[in-house]
Design a protein around this motif. Structure first.
Motif, PDB file in Angstrom:
ATOM      1  N   PRO A   2       3.229   3.667  -5.865  1.00  0.00           N
ATOM      2  CA  PRO A   2       2.611   2.586  -5.090  1.00  0.00           C
ATOM      3  C   PRO A   2       3.256   2.433  -3.713  1.00  0.00           C
ATOM      4  O   PRO A   2       4.440   2.691  -3.536  1.00  0.00           O
ATOM      5  CB  PRO A   2       2.858   1.341  -5.931  1.00  0.00           C
ATOM      6  N   LYS A   3       2.435   2.007  -2.774  1.00  0.00           N
ATOM      7  CA  LYS A   3       2.935   1.790  -1.421  1.00  0.00           C
ATOM      8  C   LYS A   3       3.671   0.456  -1.353  1.00  0.00           C
ATOM      9  O   LYS A   3       3.380  -0.474  -2.086  1.00  0.00           O
ATOM     10  CB  LYS A   3       1.781   1.782  -0.425  1.00  0.00           C
ATOM     11  N   ILE A   4       4.598   0.386  -0.421  1.00  0.00           N
ATOM     12  CA  ILE A   4       5.342  -0.844  -0.160  1.00  0.00           C
ATOM     13  C   ILE A   4       4.522  -1.668   0.826  1.00  0.00           C
ATOM     14  O   ILE A   4       4.118  -1.168   1.869  1.00  0.00           O
ATOM     15  CB  ILE A   4       6.725  -0.529   0.431  1.00  0.00           C
ATOM     16  N   ARG A   5       4.281  -2.932   0.491  1.00  0.00           N
ATOM     17  CA  ARG A   5       3.543  -3.816   1.390  1.00  0.00           C
ATOM     18  C   ARG A   5       4.538  -4.546   2.287  1.00  0.00           C
ATOM     19  O   ARG A   5       5.490  -5.144   1.800  1.00  0.00           O
ATOM     20  CB  ARG A   5       2.697  -4.800   0.600  1.00  0.00           C
ATOM     21  N   GLU A  41      -8.539   3.973   2.746  1.00  0.00           N
ATOM     22  CA  GLU A  41      -7.317   4.197   1.969  1.00  0.00           C
ATOM     23  C   GLU A  41      -6.121   3.506   2.611  1.00  0.00           C
ATOM     24  O   GLU A  41      -5.192   3.093   1.933  1.00  0.00           O
ATOM     25  CB  GLU A  41      -7.065   5.702   1.856  1.00  0.00           C
ATOM     26  N   ASN A  42      -6.148   3.374   3.927  1.00  0.00           N
ATOM     27  CA  ASN A  42      -5.057   2.728   4.663  1.00  0.00           C
ATOM     28  C   ASN A  42      -5.598   1.500   5.373  1.00  0.00           C
ATOM     29  O   ASN A  42      -6.723   1.496   5.843  1.00  0.00           O
ATOM     30  CB  ASN A  42      -4.465   3.700   5.690  1.00  0.00           C
ATOM     31  N   LEU A  70       4.253   7.242   7.924  1.00  0.00           N
ATOM     32  CA  LEU A  70       4.455   5.886   7.412  1.00  0.00           C
ATOM     33  C   LEU A  70       3.315   5.413   6.518  1.00  0.00           C
ATOM     34  O   LEU A  70       3.536   4.600   5.614  1.00  0.00           O
ATOM     35  CB  LEU A  70       4.668   4.902   8.558  1.00  0.00           C
ATOM     36  N   ARG A  71       2.117   5.909   6.734  1.00  0.00           N
ATOM     37  CA  ARG A  71       0.987   5.511   5.873  1.00  0.00           C
ATOM     38  C   ARG A  71       1.181   5.967   4.433  1.00  0.00           C
ATOM     39  O   ARG A  71       0.596   5.391   3.529  1.00  0.00           O
ATOM     40  CB  ARG A  71      -0.316   6.088   6.407  1.00  0.00           C
ATOM     41  N   ARG A  72       1.976   6.990   4.226  1.00  0.00           N
ATOM     42  CA  ARG A  72       2.247   7.449   2.858  1.00  0.00           C
ATOM     43  C   ARG A  72       2.993   6.393   2.054  1.00  0.00           C
ATOM     44  O   ARG A  72       2.836   6.310   0.843  1.00  0.00           O
ATOM     45  CB  ARG A  72       3.082   8.729   2.880  1.00  0.00           C
ATOM     46  N   ASP A  73       3.821   5.614   2.745  1.00  0.00           N
ATOM     47  CA  ASP A  73       4.708   4.678   2.065  1.00  0.00           C
ATOM     48  C   ASP A  73       4.386   3.207   2.253  1.00  0.00           C
ATOM     49  O   ASP A  73       4.801   2.381   1.458  1.00  0.00           O
ATOM     50  CB  ASP A  73       6.150   4.904   2.523  1.00  0.00           C
ATOM     51  N   TYR A  74       3.673   2.853   3.343  1.00  0.00           N
ATOM     52  CA  TYR A  74       3.519   1.438   3.696  1.00  0.00           C
ATOM     53  C   TYR A  74       2.068   1.013   3.879  1.00  0.00           C
ATOM     54  O   TYR A  74       1.270   1.739   4.459  1.00  0.00           O
ATOM     55  CB  TYR A  74       4.263   1.134   5.006  1.00  0.00           C
ATOM     56  N   ASP A  75       1.790  -0.191   3.396  1.00  0.00           N
ATOM     57  CA  ASP A  75       0.546  -0.902   3.661  1.00  0.00           C
ATOM     58  C   ASP A  75       0.919  -2.254   4.242  1.00  0.00           C
ATOM     59  O   ASP A  75       1.981  -2.800   3.941  1.00  0.00           O
ATOM     60  CB  ASP A  75      -0.256  -1.133   2.372  1.00  0.00           C
TER      61      ASP A  75
END
Length: 84
Positions: A2-5, A41-42, A70-75
């Motif tokens: 899961p991505k970090i918000r 997706e982003n 950064l999109r791989r890890d963050y929303d």
């Protein structure tokens, strides 16, 4: 995974640090994180607002590169969301 918000200011801080690490971009002055409203997706995009002494094209390419990473890890946090 899961991505970090993260909040808008936190994502801006992280993105600017990463852009400044790119070759020829240590002087980039300002970036913008734009909220993407579609059901993509982003939920954000990145652009350079003030390249400083950096070449504008180099800074723009760096922004695209950093955005991809950064999109791989963050929303972005959305209204009413709770962070990690």
């Amino acid at each position: 995974m899961p991505k970090i918000r993260v909040s808008m200011p936190e994502l801006q801080r992280r993105a600017l640090l990463e852009v400044r690490k790119q070759p020829g971009c240590h002087n980039v002055q300002e970036i913008a994180i734009n909220r993407v409203a579609t059901h993509a997706e982003n939920n954000w995009s990145l652009c350079v607002l003030a390249a400083g002494a950096a070449d504008a094209n180099t800074a723009a390419r760096a922004a695209v590169h950093v955005q991809t990473i950064l999109r791989r890890d963050y929303d972005l946090l959305t209204d009413g969301s709770v962070g990690p």
